[in-house]
Design a protein around this motif. Structure first.
Motif, PDB file in Angstrom:
ATOM      1  N   GLN A   1       2.887   0.754  73.505  1.00  0.00           N
ATOM      2  CA  GLN A   1       2.880  -0.550  72.867  1.00  0.00           C
ATOM      3  C   GLN A   1       3.702  -0.514  71.581  1.00  0.00           C
ATOM      4  OE1 GLN A   1      -1.461  -1.602  72.743  1.00  0.00           O
ATOM      5  NE2 GLN A   1      -0.734  -3.450  73.744  1.00  0.00           N
ATOM      6  N   ALA A   2       4.401  -1.618  71.315  1.00  0.00           N
ATOM      7  CA  ALA A   2       5.223  -1.694  70.110  1.00  0.00           C
ATOM      8  C   ALA A   2       5.363  -3.137  69.681  1.00  0.00           C
ATOM      9  CB  ALA A   2       6.594  -1.077  70.362  1.00  0.00           C
ATOM     10  N   GLU A   3       5.614  -3.326  68.386  1.00  0.00           N
ATOM     11  CA  GLU A   3       5.900  -4.651  67.840  1.00  0.00           C
ATOM     12  C   GLU A   3       7.385  -4.897  68.019  1.00  0.00           C
ATOM     13  OE1 GLU A   3       4.131  -7.915  65.362  1.00  0.00           O
ATOM     14  OE2 GLU A   3       3.237  -6.196  66.346  1.00  0.00           O
TER      15      GLU A   3
ATOM     16  N   ARG B   1       3.252  -7.740  69.612  1.00  0.00           N
ATOM     17  CA  ARG B   1       2.894  -6.425  70.125  1.00  0.00           C
ATOM     18  C   ARG B   1       2.879  -6.495  71.647  1.00  0.00           C
ATOM     19  NH1 ARG B   1       1.658  -1.851  67.977  1.00  0.00           N
ATOM     20  NH2 ARG B   1       0.302  -0.320  68.988  1.00  0.00           N
ATOM     21  N   GLN B   2       3.673  -5.647  72.278  1.00  0.00           N
ATOM     22  CA  GLN B   2       3.876  -5.735  73.723  1.00  0.00           C
ATOM     23  C   GLN B   2       3.853  -4.349  74.363  1.00  0.00           C
ATOM     24  OE1 GLN B   2       4.909  -8.986  75.484  1.00  0.00           O
ATOM     25  NE2 GLN B   2       3.696  -9.453  73.674  1.00  0.00           N
ATOM     26  N   TRP B   3       3.528  -4.345  75.651  1.00  0.00           N
ATOM     27  CA  TRP B   3       3.676  -3.110  76.433  1.00  0.00           C
ATOM     28  C   TRP B   3       5.152  -2.918  76.769  1.00  0.00           C
ATOM     29  CZ3 TRP B   3       0.291   0.669  76.980  1.00  0.00           C
ATOM     30  CH2 TRP B   3      -1.060   0.395  76.806  1.00  0.00           C
TER      31      TRP B   3
END
Length: 977
Positions: A237-239, A275-277
């Motif tokens: 996960q990351a912004e 924030r997404q996979w």
């Protein structure tokens, strides 16, 4: 002859015994099975060896292709009513054989097969089942793969030819929101429609292997693959900045955004961090690039993937930021460049609108301009921003940076042609040697400094940038200890990198355009992501594999929340859960997977669709992999095809698959455009004007003209009543909005499925785009009608046809064998080369030749029917049955050309009379003297010299000459010969 296993089979009161071959007449298959009963003979025609049988409840022994013979009175009446209006009874034949194939599972591949036989896995890119159903563009690729599948079966291969549905995704969800119908209901309805349409076209799919990405038994393994990615650090996960559509309530991929709005619905789209996979497809960038070389794919597709991955080697350099007084701030901007040899030519920097340091170094007097510009840029997709043809835009940040190699202060600009997701999100701009930078510098009056020149060429005179390599000039700084003047570009680049690393100003760097795959979607209709988050710590915990599938919950309200939270957040009881290991309260992930997830690996599931214990059994994957031929649209080049290759390589690394690549050969079929539309131009007063003058009158309108009012004149189309008015003729991709969609159901109803299949293959090369013309289908329909009449005979006065055929059992002539084997060779070669249109042409040539024969031997006609069968399977099956066969031709050996009949063994033999050449005749290479004389005597030109004359002597040199010496007593003196 009767097949051996039937030669002594007793059927009711009739026993089949050789020598005379007896066969069933043509009949419709009954909708239900029959029980044994008596059979009575109603007619017997010895000229074509036809035995017609009437029975009420009899059904012969049926296996995978054994044909039962029954004609109901209702069917006969229908035949008489409809047959009058049709060139052949496709309306009877096609439902009959479709029902037969389904009842007998003709194309089903059993789980246990003879693996000593070669395999052939031919696959279509499975469709998204929309409510609109198929249009005639869809069957183009499907027909091509079906021809290949049928051809390979007849060549003795085990053929895997499946079909399924890519059924999750945004279109179904949006339709559900608009209508209030659950997407599961509409999706199943659409699947049923698509399946019915595909079956009506006679495709030889193994429907027992049908899959849908929406079924839990399927997406269980999609979730399983995600867990494997997570275990290996390939999912995280990351912004990240995403394309957010408030109206649709979801993140959109770049390709789903056009001109700042969503492709579906035309809603405004903005860029915002979320924030997404993500999936680390970049970890496989080198392998995805290198392995392209070994693939039998279109070069255009491979180039698109190479460009999308975009591997480049260069340098990462640091530029210090200066304050308004020219003093260095405690801040550096890192840039990435593939051309460090041009660093002395950098006259400004460009940072992306989303650069993380932009807010820190822009000046107060420029802040408003910068913020307005970044807001506009946030509404554009990456594809729009990097379009080479678009006009470059930007805004000055108000501050400067220092060039590390010469100490020069250069301005920092903000421009959307630089992406925050590529490299460092900043570039050094060298306008003399980069086309984009040149256009930008020219627009904003920024200095252009030349630092590279090609040999023997003046610089600065062309009015455009020189992006090539050459000899470096104007590139020396004694203060900073760097001199690259006179070096080649490559030598200079190496020296700059060496200098930068030594002085702490930069380093060598390899970069990729490829970004990690944004894998989350804020929508309902997709695969749930099998992860939970602990309430107290927020830690993510993957589900155990034993808990799969994590089933998508039923929701009555799946509309966007309006807050950015996915619709699944409304399933409160489903979202709240506990960690099975610690017992701590947790929340489920409420984003779902993108539509691409299910389509990444479906080709593997077709190999083993009912396996509940593993994704695919090793033995089946080893046998069937890779896909031999994969047919679909070129629009999937850098999305589906790239994603599938990535997942496949991960599965290869963990031992699930045995091959490095999923698809051995990819073929992109061309698109079928709607029928040509003819448009007349009208000026402001409503007067029709010729197209070439339309631009000169300013504003003008267009009006569609019916085809019957149009004629062709040279290369143009004009009004029939006024040839001086040239029209605009164009075709468009089929779409409901343009009203140019042709429904295949309508074509099948009027011309039959075989005609549609044949026409789509005959329109032109498979890979080319083609324009649909409904009148064009009549030509191939006539070909099929002529084929039917050649073999079955002319229709009766009421329009119906007799059962059986008019073929004979005599031995074929040499001319007939040559014509047949020439056709066999050509059709075989063209199918193998996927040049289906020229294969049809070869069969048309054969038919033209056959119509000139007095008799049509069974052996010749049977072979031709087999050649026709991959293209027009319904007609071929019926003709095969009428020729006396009791099993489907689906597994009959495909004819092989005998080289002996392909040689041109005829020669031109000169004929002399009394030593003077009077003509030539065509003879066999080993023609005898008597045969040559007979041919000469029958020749129209030569016979006039021989009529009433007696031959004194014949001089024959085989293959060279025939000289006829006439008796002089019969030659009148003074008459010139």
């Amino acid at each position: 002859m009767i097949p051996q296993h039937l030669q002594t089979q007793t059927l009711g009161y009739i026993q089949w015994l050789p020598p005379p071959p007896i066969r069933f007449g043509s009949a419709l298959l009954p909708p239900q099975g029959f029980q044994s009963s008596k059979i009575s003979i109603t007619s017997f025609r010895t000229n074509s060896s036809v035995l017609r049988l009437r029975n009420k409840n009899f059904k012969p022994r049926s296996s995978k292709g054994v044909i039962s013979s029954s004609v109901s009175e209702q069917d006969q009446n229908q035949k008489q009513q409809l047959g009058v209006r049709r060139s052949y009874p496709f309306h009877e034949i096609e439902p009959k054989w479709q029902r037969f194939w389904e009842d007998n599972s003709t194309f089903q591949i059993p789980d246990e097969i003879d693996t000593s036989k070669p395999k052939y896995y031919v696959l279509d890119m499975f469709p998204y089942p929309s409510g609109a159903g198929l249009h005639v563009g869809h069957p183009l690729g499907y027909t091509a793969t079906d021809i290949l599948a049928r051809f390979k079966r007849m060549q003795g291969y085990n053929v895997l030819h499946p079909m399924g549905w890519d059924a999750f995704g945004l279109p179904a969800e949006q339709y559900a929101i608009e209508t209030g119908t659950h997407p599961k209901i509409t999706t199943q309805k659409n699947i049923n429609r698509f399946r019915t349409q595909l079956k009506s076209l006679g495709f030889s799919y193994d429907w027992n292997r049908e899959i849908s990405t929406t079924e839990p038994d399927y997406y269980k393994w999609t979730q399983w693959i995600f867990l494997q990615l997570l275990k290996r650090g390939l999912a995280y996960q990351a912004e990240v900045p995403v394309n957010w559509c408030p109206a649709l309530g979801t993140v959109l991929a770049n390709e789903e955004v056009v001109d700042g709005v969503s492709e579906r619905g035309g809603h405004p789209v903005i860029r915002k961090p979320m924030r997404q996979w993500m999936l680390r497809i970049t970890e496989y960038a080198d392998r995805l690039l290198e392995d392209l070389d070994d693939l039998d794919w279109p070069e255009s597709v491979k180039d698109m993937q190479r460009n999308w991955i975009g591997k480049s080697e260069g340098a990462e350099m640091e530029f210090s930021v200066l304050d308004s007084d020219g003093q260095e701030k405690d801040m550096k901007v890192k840039i990435y460049t593939t051309r460090p040899d041009t660093i002395f030519g950098a006259t400004y920097l460009v940072v992306a609108p989303e650069h993380p340091l932009l807010q820190s170094f822009m000046t107060a007097d420029q802040s408003k301009n910068v913020e307005e510009y970044t807001d506009i840029a946030s509404r554009k997709s990456d594809l729009e921003r990097t379009e080479l043809q678009k006009e470059k835009t930007g805004v000055f940040s108000g501050c400067y940076a220092r060039n590390p190699v010469n100490g020069e202060a250069i301005p920092i600009w903000v421009a959307d042609y630089v992406l925050g997701s590529y490299g460092t999100g900043a570039i050094m701009a060298v306008p003399a040697h980069d086309t984009r930078d040149y256009e930008f510098a020219s627009k904003y009056d920024i200095p252009i400094r030349w630092v590279v020149t090609p040999d023997d060429e003046k610089i600065g005179d062309s009015g455009k940038a020189f992006p090539g390599e050459g000899v470096v000039i104007n590139s020396i700084s004694s203060k900073f200890g760097l001199d690259i003047n006179g070096l080649s570009s490559k030598e200079a680049a190496s020296k700059v990198i060496e200098w930068a690393e030594k002085n702490g100003k930069g380093k060598k760097q390899v970069n990729y355009k490829l970004r990690d795959w944004l894998f989350a979607r804020q929508r309902y209709w997709g695969e749930p992501i099998p992860v939970i988050f602990l309430d107290v710590t927020g830690e993510s915990v993957p589900l155990s594999e034993t808990e799969l599938p994590l089933i998508l919950p039923e929701l009555d309200d799946f509309t966007p929340t309006g807050t950015g939270e996915p619709p699944l957040s409304k399933a409160k009881s489903w979202v709240k859960t506990t960690d099975p290991l610690s017992g701590k309260p947790a929340q489920r992930e409420t984003s779902t997977m993108p539509q691409w997830a299910g389509s990444c690996w479906y080709y593997l599931r077709f190999m083993d669709p009912n396996n509940s214990k593993e994704l695919v059994a090793k033995s089946k994957e080893t046998y069937w992999s890779p896909v031999d031929v994969y047919v679909g649209g070129a629009e999937h080049a850098v999305l589906h095809l790239l994603y599938s290759r990535f997942w496949h390589k991960v599965l290869y690394d963990i031992g699930v698959v045995s091959t490095k690549e999923p698809f051995k050969c990819v073929i992109n079929q061309g698109i079928i455009l709607g029928e040509v539309q003819y448009m007349a131009c009208k000026d402001a007063n409503g007067n029709i004007i010729s197209a070439e003058f339309a631009e000169t009158v300013g504003e003008y309108n267009q009006e569609r003209i019916p085809e019957e009012k149009v004629v062709k004149s040279g290369d143009s189309f004009v009004l029939k009543d006024n040839p001086d008015i040239r029209l605009i003729a164009r075709s468009h991709k089929m779409s409901k909005s343009r009203g140019n969609v042709v429904n295949p159901d309508d074509v099948v109803s009027e011309y039959g499925a075989d005609s549609l299949r044949l026409y789509e293959m005959f329109m032109g090369p498979l890979r080319d785009s083609k324009t649909w013309n409904t009148s064009g289908i009549e030509g191939v329909h006539r070909f099929l009608g002529r084929t039917w009449r050649l073999i079955v005979g002319s229709p009766l006065p009421n329009g119906t046809f007799l059962d059986g055929t008019v073929v004979t059992d005599e031995e074929p002539a040499l001319e007939q064998l040559r014509s047949l084997h020439k056709c066999i060779a050509k059709v075989t070669e063209e199918i193998e080369g996927t040049r289906f249109n020229t294969g049809i042409s070869a069969m048309m040539e054969f038919l033209n030749a056959a119509y000139k024969w007095d008799k049509h031997p069974r052996v010749i006609i049977a072979a031709f029917v087999l050649l026709l069968s991959p293209y027009a399977p319904h007609m071929a099956e019926e003709l095969w049955f009428r020729l006396g066969h009791t099993e489907s031709l689906a597994y009959e050996p495909f004819p092989k050309a005998d080289p002996a009949y392909l040689k041109e063994s005829t020669i031109v033999l000169p004929v002399q009379i009394n030593g003077k050449t009077r003509g030539t005749i065509q003879v066999e290479e080993k023609c005898s003297e008597e045969d040559a004389f007979q041919l000469a005597s029958q020749d129209e030109k030569l016979s006039k010299f021989l009529d009433g004359k007696s031959i004194k002597k014949r001089i024959f040199v085989p293959g060279k000459i025939l000289n006829l010496i006439l008796d002089r007593e019969n030659v009148k003196v003074g008459v010139r010969q």
